[in-house]
Design a protein around this motif. Structure first.
Motif, PDB file in Angstrom:
ATOM      1  N   ILE A 167      27.557  50.403  52.204  1.00  0.00           N
ATOM      2  CA  ILE A 167      28.493  49.420  51.648  1.00  0.00           C
ATOM      3  C   ILE A 167      29.632  50.112  50.907  1.00  0.00           C
ATOM      4  CG2 ILE A 167      28.688  47.566  49.943  1.00  0.00           C
ATOM      5  CD1 ILE A 167      27.298  46.784  52.568  1.00  0.00           C
ATOM      6  N   VAL A 168      30.816  49.546  51.017  1.00  0.00           N
ATOM      7  CA  VAL A 168      31.979  50.023  50.260  1.00  0.00           C
ATOM      8  C   VAL A 168      32.227  49.054  49.116  1.00  0.00           C
ATOM      9  CG1 VAL A 168      34.443  50.548  50.360  1.00  0.00           C
ATOM     10  CG2 VAL A 168      32.978  51.045  52.330  1.00  0.00           C
ATOM     11  N   ASN A 169      32.228  49.553  47.873  1.00  0.00           N
ATOM     12  CA  ASN A 169      32.402  48.658  46.725  1.00  0.00           C
ATOM     13  C   ASN A 169      33.871  48.549  46.323  1.00  0.00           C
ATOM     14  OD1 ASN A 169      33.052  50.878  45.003  1.00  0.00           O
ATOM     15  ND2 ASN A 169      30.882  51.238  44.573  1.00  0.00           N
ATOM     16  N   TYR A 170      34.119  47.797  45.241  1.00  0.00           N
ATOM     17  CA  TYR A 170      35.502  47.525  44.831  1.00  0.00           C
ATOM     18  C   TYR A 170      36.192  48.770  44.264  1.00  0.00           C
ATOM     19  CZ  TYR A 170      33.946  42.674  45.203  1.00  0.00           C
ATOM     20  OH  TYR A 170      33.439  41.488  45.652  1.00  0.00           O
ATOM     21  N   LYS A 171      35.432  49.683  43.671  1.00  0.00           N
ATOM     22  CA  LYS A 171      36.048  50.907  43.164  1.00  0.00           C
ATOM     23  C   LYS A 171      36.533  51.782  44.318  1.00  0.00           C
ATOM     24  CE  LYS A 171      34.429  51.956  38.519  1.00  0.00           C
ATOM     25  NZ  LYS A 171      33.643  52.857  37.659  1.00  0.00           N
ATOM     26  N   GLU A 172      35.739  51.824  45.361  1.00  0.00           N
ATOM     27  CA  GLU A 172      36.118  52.622  46.528  1.00  0.00           C
ATOM     28  C   GLU A 172      37.258  51.973  47.302  1.00  0.00           C
ATOM     29  OE1 GLU A 172      32.351  54.529  48.457  1.00  0.00           O
ATOM     30  OE2 GLU A 172      31.733  52.639  47.570  1.00  0.00           O
ATOM     31  N   ASP A 173      37.305  50.661  47.311  1.00  0.00           N
ATOM     32  CA  ASP A 173      38.340  49.940  48.053  1.00  0.00           C
ATOM     33  C   ASP A 173      38.751  48.692  47.268  1.00  0.00           C
ATOM     34  OD1 ASP A 173      40.073  48.807  49.838  1.00  0.00           O
ATOM     35  OD2 ASP A 173      38.554  48.295  51.341  1.00  0.00           O
ATOM     36  N   PRO A 174      39.727  48.833  46.361  1.00  0.00           N
ATOM     37  CA  PRO A 174      40.166  47.682  45.544  1.00  0.00           C
ATOM     38  C   PRO A 174      40.681  46.502  46.372  1.00  0.00           C
ATOM     39  CG  PRO A 174      41.022  49.735  44.647  1.00  0.00           C
ATOM     40  CD  PRO A 174      40.427  50.069  45.980  1.00  0.00           C
ATOM     41  N   LEU A 175      41.110  46.769  47.617  1.00  0.00           N
ATOM     42  CA  LEU A 175      41.622  45.674  48.444  1.00  0.00           C
ATOM     43  C   LEU A 175      40.524  44.655  48.762  1.00  0.00           C
ATOM     44  CD1 LEU A 175      44.031  47.453  50.954  1.00  0.00           C
ATOM     45  CD2 LEU A 175      44.520  46.453  48.716  1.00  0.00           C
ATOM     46  N   ARG A 176      39.268  45.091  48.745  1.00  0.00           N
ATOM     47  CA  ARG A 176      38.158  44.146  48.946  1.00  0.00           C
ATOM     48  C   ARG A 176      38.137  43.116  47.816  1.00  0.00           C
ATOM     49  NH1 ARG A 176      32.356  46.297  50.657  1.00  0.00           N
ATOM     50  NH2 ARG A 176      32.181  44.042  50.838  1.00  0.00           N
ATOM     51  N   PHE A 177      38.446  43.569  46.604  1.00  0.00           N
ATOM     52  CA  PHE A 177      38.475  42.643  45.472  1.00  0.00           C
ATOM     53  C   PHE A 177      39.652  41.680  45.591  1.00  0.00           C
ATOM     54  CE2 PHE A 177      39.413  41.418  41.040  1.00  0.00           C
ATOM     55  CZ  PHE A 177      38.176  40.883  40.705  1.00  0.00           C
ATOM     56  N   ILE A 178      40.773  42.180  46.077  1.00  0.00           N
ATOM     57  CA  ILE A 178      41.936  41.308  46.287  1.00  0.00           C
ATOM     58  C   ILE A 178      41.607  40.225  47.317  1.00  0.00           C
ATOM     59  CG2 ILE A 178      44.340  41.217  47.022  1.00  0.00           C
ATOM     60  CD1 ILE A 178      43.891  42.619  44.328  1.00  0.00           C
ATOM     61  N   LYS A 179      40.878  40.608  48.373  1.00  0.00           N
ATOM     62  CA  LYS A 179      40.459  39.623  49.379  1.00  0.00           C
ATOM     63  C   LYS A 179      39.534  38.579  48.780  1.00  0.00           C
ATOM     64  CE  LYS A 179      40.914  42.896  53.210  1.00  0.00           C
ATOM     65  NZ  LYS A 179      40.199  43.774  54.173  1.00  0.00           N
ATOM     66  N   LEU A 180      38.693  39.010  47.841  1.00  0.00           N
ATOM     67  CA  LEU A 180      37.817  38.052  47.158  1.00  0.00           C
ATOM     68  C   LEU A 180      38.653  37.072  46.334  1.00  0.00           C
ATOM     69  CD1 LEU A 180      34.908  37.188  46.354  1.00  0.00           C
ATOM     70  CD2 LEU A 180      35.087  38.814  44.451  1.00  0.00           C
ATOM     71  N   LEU A 181      39.681  37.576  45.668  1.00  0.00           N
ATOM     72  CA  LEU A 181      40.558  36.702  44.875  1.00  0.00           C
ATOM     73  C   LEU A 181      41.260  35.672  45.761  1.00  0.00           C
ATOM     74  CD1 LEU A 181      42.266  39.022  42.231  1.00  0.00           C
ATOM     75  CD2 LEU A 181      40.369  37.432  41.904  1.00  0.00           C
ATOM     76  N   LYS A 182      41.610  36.068  46.983  1.00  0.00           N
ATOM     77  CA  LYS A 182      42.243  35.106  47.896  1.00  0.00           C
ATOM     78  C   LYS A 182      41.345  33.900  48.130  1.00  0.00           C
ATOM     79  CE  LYS A 182      44.553  36.211  51.609  1.00  0.00           C
ATOM     80  NZ  LYS A 182      45.921  35.750  51.358  1.00  0.00           N
ATOM     81  N   THR A 183      40.040  34.133  48.219  1.00  0.00           N
ATOM     82  CA  THR A 183      39.110  33.014  48.445  1.00  0.00           C
ATOM     83  C   THR A 183      39.005  32.119  47.215  1.00  0.00           C
ATOM     84  OG1 THR A 183      37.100  34.149  47.665  1.00  0.00           O
ATOM     85  CG2 THR A 183      37.748  34.507  49.958  1.00  0.00           C
ATOM     86  N   MET A 184      39.384  32.662  46.051  1.00  0.00           N
ATOM     87  CA  MET A 184      39.240  31.904  44.803  1.00  0.00           C
ATOM     88  C   MET A 184      40.526  31.218  44.371  1.00  0.00           C
ATOM     89  SD  MET A 184      36.103  32.222  43.938  1.00  0.00           S
ATOM     90  CE  MET A 184      36.214  31.558  42.280  1.00  0.00           C
ATOM     91  N   ALA A 185      41.614  31.448  45.086  1.00  0.00           N
ATOM     92  CA  ALA A 185      42.918  30.935  44.639  1.00  0.00           C
ATOM     93  C   ALA A 185      42.931  29.427  44.515  1.00  0.00           C
ATOM     94  CB  ALA A 185      44.015  31.408  45.589  1.00  0.00           C
ATOM     95  N   ASN A 186      42.222  28.742  45.403  1.00  0.00           N
ATOM     96  CA  ASN A 186      42.186  27.272  45.349  1.00  0.00           C
ATOM     97  C   ASN A 186      40.837  26.732  44.876  1.00  0.00           C
ATOM     98  OD1 ASN A 186      44.814  26.598  46.187  1.00  0.00           O
ATOM     99  ND2 ASN A 186      44.276  27.079  48.312  1.00  0.00           N
ATOM    100  N   ALA A 187      39.983  27.626  44.393  1.00  0.00           N
ATOM    101  CA  ALA A 187      38.635  27.199  43.981  1.00  0.00           C
ATOM    102  C   ALA A 187      38.659  26.574  42.595  1.00  0.00           C
ATOM    103  CB  ALA A 187      37.688  28.386  43.997  1.00  0.00           C
ATOM    104  N   SER A 188      37.670  25.743  42.347  1.00  0.00           N
ATOM    105  CA  SER A 188      37.522  25.123  41.030  1.00  0.00           C
ATOM    106  C   SER A 188      36.541  25.920  40.200  1.00  0.00           C
ATOM    107  CB  SER A 188      37.002  23.688  41.186  1.00  0.00           C
ATOM    108  OG  SER A 188      37.871  22.927  41.983  1.00  0.00           O
ATOM    109  N   ASN A 189      36.611  25.722  38.894  1.00  0.00           N
ATOM    110  CA  ASN A 189      35.639  26.362  38.023  1.00  0.00           C
ATOM    111  C   ASN A 189      34.322  25.617  38.078  1.00  0.00           C
ATOM    112  OD1 ASN A 189      37.233  28.474  37.045  1.00  0.00           O
ATOM    113  ND2 ASN A 189      38.274  27.063  35.637  1.00  0.00           N
ATOM    114  N   GLN A 190      33.313  26.231  37.535  1.00  0.00           N
ATOM    115  CA  GLN A 190      31.954  25.712  37.601  1.00  0.00           C
ATOM    116  C   GLN A 190      31.830  24.338  36.949  1.00  0.00           C
ATOM    117  OE1 GLN A 190      29.155  28.138  35.484  1.00  0.00           O
ATOM    118  NE2 GLN A 190      27.919  26.350  35.042  1.00  0.00           N
ATOM    119  N   SER A 191      31.048  23.484  37.612  1.00  0.00           N
ATOM    120  CA  SER A 191      30.649  22.215  37.025  1.00  0.00           C
ATOM    121  C   SER A 191      29.265  22.380  36.436  1.00  0.00           C
ATOM    122  CB  SER A 191      30.626  21.124  38.098  1.00  0.00           C
ATOM    123  OG  SER A 191      31.897  20.981  38.676  1.00  0.00           O
TER     124      SER A 191
END
Length: 827
Positions: free
Chosen positions: A557-581
């Motif tokens: 597995i490649v983690n976020y430290k090794e590839d920060p772009l993976r974290f950016i891709k995760l943020l893309k999925t959260m751009a329209n997400a709601s916070n926890q209910s």
């Protein structure tokens, strides 16, 4: 040309040369047991097919023409190797079987079975012997029920009971372990059925596979008259063969069809029995895990737990005698990691309180109970007393162990950050790894001891509460006091991630940038256009970047430290997400409850409050040690990745990542470098077969025989599924089934999330979930702890739930009682 697909009545060669399955079918047929009609492709014909694949379709065409079959007639295409279904080796699950294949698909199905044969030939499995191979083409029946009957209990040496496992529909889901079976135990001509009130699921085939479910009592009623015939037939077959048998059967139109007969492939008098279970370990090592990760994990467990045993005073002779147990605490089955629960039980049995803890360890780890053979060589009274004193002293000095461990890890991480790996060759990187292994294993005592204490203390706490008056008034008391342990790194990670997503959702410019562009451009522009937000992201990655969304402990597995772009891709999925209910959580002041219940018993009150405090501390440290382990594993991963780069640069492997198919001993042995490519090619072929395999949650391994074991089931007759409640709160809404493939979606808000397991890195899910239900886990699992700290109603250990629910189902869950109502339609 002769018809190369021969009817069973016309087979002229020695039937013992047709392979295990075919020989079994001939045996059944010769003794007048009802068998679905079948044909045979001999090993000689298969050799011709391998040399000229076009002959397969030619033979299939001739087969249909000469027999006048409808093109829509369905068949089962089964392997029949001379190494299959033997007394010593079963090769269970390695050869492929394809069911419900029609005339248009038959040639392709035959080729797939041949491919599985060629893959198995390359495996180092069981005895190294030449594999003769035939193929059975058998008429498909559409059964009402399917099952397996054992003429002797395969798991318990002294138990001669007959065991029946039966499910509705086809048998493939049973033998693969996908579905749980209704189980009956026949002793003295009486069948005792386990959990007949539950609902059992399967699949039937007409035009397509369709799900079917039946209550256990209904299955018993419909087949009651046939069970006597089934048992008598099994006894007769066992008597004819002269040894215990494992027999597959099907029931269609009130008729029993006998499908396979084979020995119960264990020599219980001479072979060690291991029970492997992945109910708990899958949270950290989901799905397929590559050989380098598997062998590294096995080595880590060996070193860590031997160090603990040595510290506690276990003699050199005793350590040597138990080497096999330490070396097999975890193992791999078909490319997936499993706990060897038997090894854990037998090691625990040697410790103080071992008789009880070894019997309860399976339940503590969120598994079904597992019987095991009591190990020989229990410590003497003096040695036992010394162990007890050492365990007590280690508990008293746990703070210093913890400090030493954390300091050694931080020192190793700091030193590692200063090393230039690009300048090192294969040998230098090996030296670096071995130095790290030596220094870290010497200080790995703290997390291992802490885990042992957490398990013991939590079991004591539950027992204390169950025997008290508190349990009557507050049945979920133990779960609720696990709230608010504080200072848990996993919770900090999710909270910090939530802050990032809140700022992202509130800043429309950042949101637009992330939604409309690719990860590389987003990352570059954030640094220039939004330096403050860029800094927040980078700080998060620096502090927590070893955690990622899938299998963070795996070497592949490649983690976020090794590839920060993976974290950016995760943020893309959260751009329209709601916070926890949040659900309607039930919170209690446990200190007030205890003070009230033990108002006139100050000593008991003091003991219980002290027990709760030390238990919470051990559970907190257990979770924090997990993240430290993640950081250490990430450091080791970088060393192995550097070795991979060196090997690729020197043309010693074909492509990047190939070294992940080597074992730890192999990658650390430079003498084997010339053999690397051949080893890797063999392993890759092996893993191609594993990708198609359905794996059971539990297996029994005896010698070289591997068979799936039926485990518990959660569903009752009234539509209620029962798991382990781990965070109070009652919520109702639609279900979202979570898989590693679906976590990149962003539509989890206000859903009840259901999965086989939840990985530590799935932080985007926990920040949105209305409720969480896991098929695996226990009250001390990562999922349970994280949900409690975040106040998310949650249930773990809801076995089989992912096969009972689908996306969009509406359910009601009670995080206190562990009950899930699948037939809830709102109030």
């Amino acid at each position: 040309m002769m018809n190369e697909i021969i009817h069973s009545d016309q087979v002229s060669i020695n039937k013992q040369n047709c392979g295990g399955k075919a020989e079994g079918l001939f045996f059944l047929k010769d003794h007048h047991f009802q068998v679905p009609d079948f044909f045979l492709i001999t090993s000689e014909t298969i050799s011709q097919f391998i040399n000229n694949l076009q002959l397969i379709q030619v033979s299939v065409d001739q087969f249909y023409e000469s027999n006048h079959f409808s093109i829509d007639k369905l068949w089962a295409v089964r392997s029949s190797g001379n190494v299959e279904d033997g007394k010593v080796f079963s090769y269970a699950g390695l050869f492929q079987t394809i069911t419900n294949t029609n005339g248009r698909e038959l040639a392709s199905s035959i080729k797939k079975v041949i491919d599985s044969y060629l893959a198995v030939k390359n495996l180092n499995y069981g005895e190294k012997k030449e594999i003769a191979f035939s193929i059975i083409i058998q008429e498909m029946i559409n059964p009402d029920y399917s099952g397996v009957i054992f003429t002797k209990n395969p798991l318990v040496k002294q138990d001669n009971s007959i065991i029946i496992n039966i499910i509705p529909g086809l048998g493939e889901n049973l033998v693969s372990g996908k579905e749980e079976a209704l189980t009956g135990t026949c002793r003295h001509r009486k069948i005792n059925w386990s959990k007949p009130e539950l609902t059992y699921s399967g699949e039937i085939y007409s035009v397509k596979l369709t799900a079917v479910s039946k209550v256990g009592n209904e299955i018993i009623k419909e087949n009651n008259a046939l069970f006597k015939k089934l048992i008598n037939g099994a006894k007769k077959l066992s008597k004819l063969k002269g040894y215990p048998l494992d027999i597959e059967f099907a029931i269609a139109n009130n008729q029993i069809y006998w499908l396979q007969v084979r020995p119960i492939t264990n020599n219980l008098n001479n072979k060690r029995i291991w029970i492997y279970d992945n109910s708990n370990i899958g949270e950290n090592y989901p799905g397929l895990t590559l050989p380098l990760s598997i062998s590294f994990v096995k080595q880590t467990y060996l070193l860590a737990y031997k160090a603990m045993a040595r510290y506690l005073g276990m003699s050199k002779l005793s350590l040597s005698n138990k080497e096999q147990l330490f070396a097999n605490m975890v193992g791999d089955i078909k490319g997936a990691l499993y706990y060897n629960i038997t090894a854990w039980q037998q090691l625990l049995y040697q410790l103080p309180f071992g008789k009880k803890t070894s019997g309860h360890i399976a339940k503590i780890l969120g598994m079904d109970d597992a019987e095991f053979e009591i190990p020989e060589g229990k410590p003497s009274s003096i040695a036992y007393f010394k162990l007890l004193v050492k365990i007590f002293w280690a508990f008293i000095t746990m703070g210093s162990h913890r400090k030493r461990y954390m300091e050694s890890c931080e020192s190793a991480l700091d030193d590692f950050s200063k090393v230039n790996l690009q300048s090192k060759n294969h040998v230098e990187l090996i030296v670096m790894y071995k130095k790290l292994e030596s220094s870290l294993s010497a200080n790995w005592l703290a997390p291992v001891l802490n885990g042992f204490y957490a398990m013991i203390l939590f079991a004591l706490l539950k027992k204390f509460i169950l025997k008290s008056n508190i349990h009557d008034k507050y049945p979920n008391f133990v779960n609720d006091i696990l709230y608010s342990q504080g200072d848990i790194i996993s919770v900090q990670i999710v909270r910090e991630f939530q802050k990032i997503t809140v700022e992202l959702q509130q800043n429309q410019e950042i949101k637009n940038l992330i939604l409309k562009n690719e990860a590389a451009e987003i990352y570059a522009r954030l640094e220039i256009e939004f330096p403050s937000f860029y800094s927040i992201i980078n700080n998060y990655i620096i502090r927590f970047g070893e955690r990622c969304e899938e299998g963070e402990l795996k070497m592949e597995i490649v983690n976020y430290k090794e590839d920060p772009l993976r974290f950016i891709k995760l943020l893309k999925t959260m751009a329209n997400a709601s916070n926890q209910s949040s659900g309607s959580q039930i919170m209690i002041d446990y200190k007030a409850v205890i003070n009230q219940q033990y108002q006139y018993h100050p000593f008991k009150r003091f003991l219980l409050l002290k027990l709760i405090k030390v238990t919470l501390n051990r559970i907190r440290d257990r979770e924090n040690f997990r993240f430290t382990r993640t950081r250490i594993f990430a450091m080791i991963r970088i060393i192995f990745r550097s070795i991979d780069e060196v090997l690729l640069k020197n043309y010693q492997i074909a492509i990047k990542g190939d070294s992940l198919y080597l074992n730890l001993d192999e990658i650390l042995d430079t003498k084997l470098v010339p053999e690397y490519q051949a080893i890797i090619e063999t392993r890759k072929n092996e893993y191609k077969g594993f990708e198609l395999e359905l794996r059971a949650n539990r297996y029994q391994l005896t010698g070289d025989s591997l068979i799936p074991v039926q485990t518990g089931f959660s569903k009752s007759n009234n539509g209620t599924i029962k798991g382990i409640g781990c965070c109070s709160g009652t919520v109702a809404n639609k279900v979202k089934i979570i898989t590693p493939e679906s976590i990149a979606q962003n539509d989890f808000a206000d859903c009840i999330l259901v999965a086989k397991y939840f990985e530590p890195g799935w932080i985007n899910l926990f920040s949105q979930a209305l409720g969480v239900i896991s098929e695996k886990g226990n009250l001390l699992s990562h999922t349970a702890i994280l949900c409690r700290e975040m106040g998310i109603p949650s249930i773990v250990g809801a076995k089989g739930i992912t096969s009972m629910l689908k996306n969009g189902d509406f359910i009601r869950m009670n995080g206190a009682t562990g009950e899930i109502n699948t037939e809830y339609h709102g109030e």
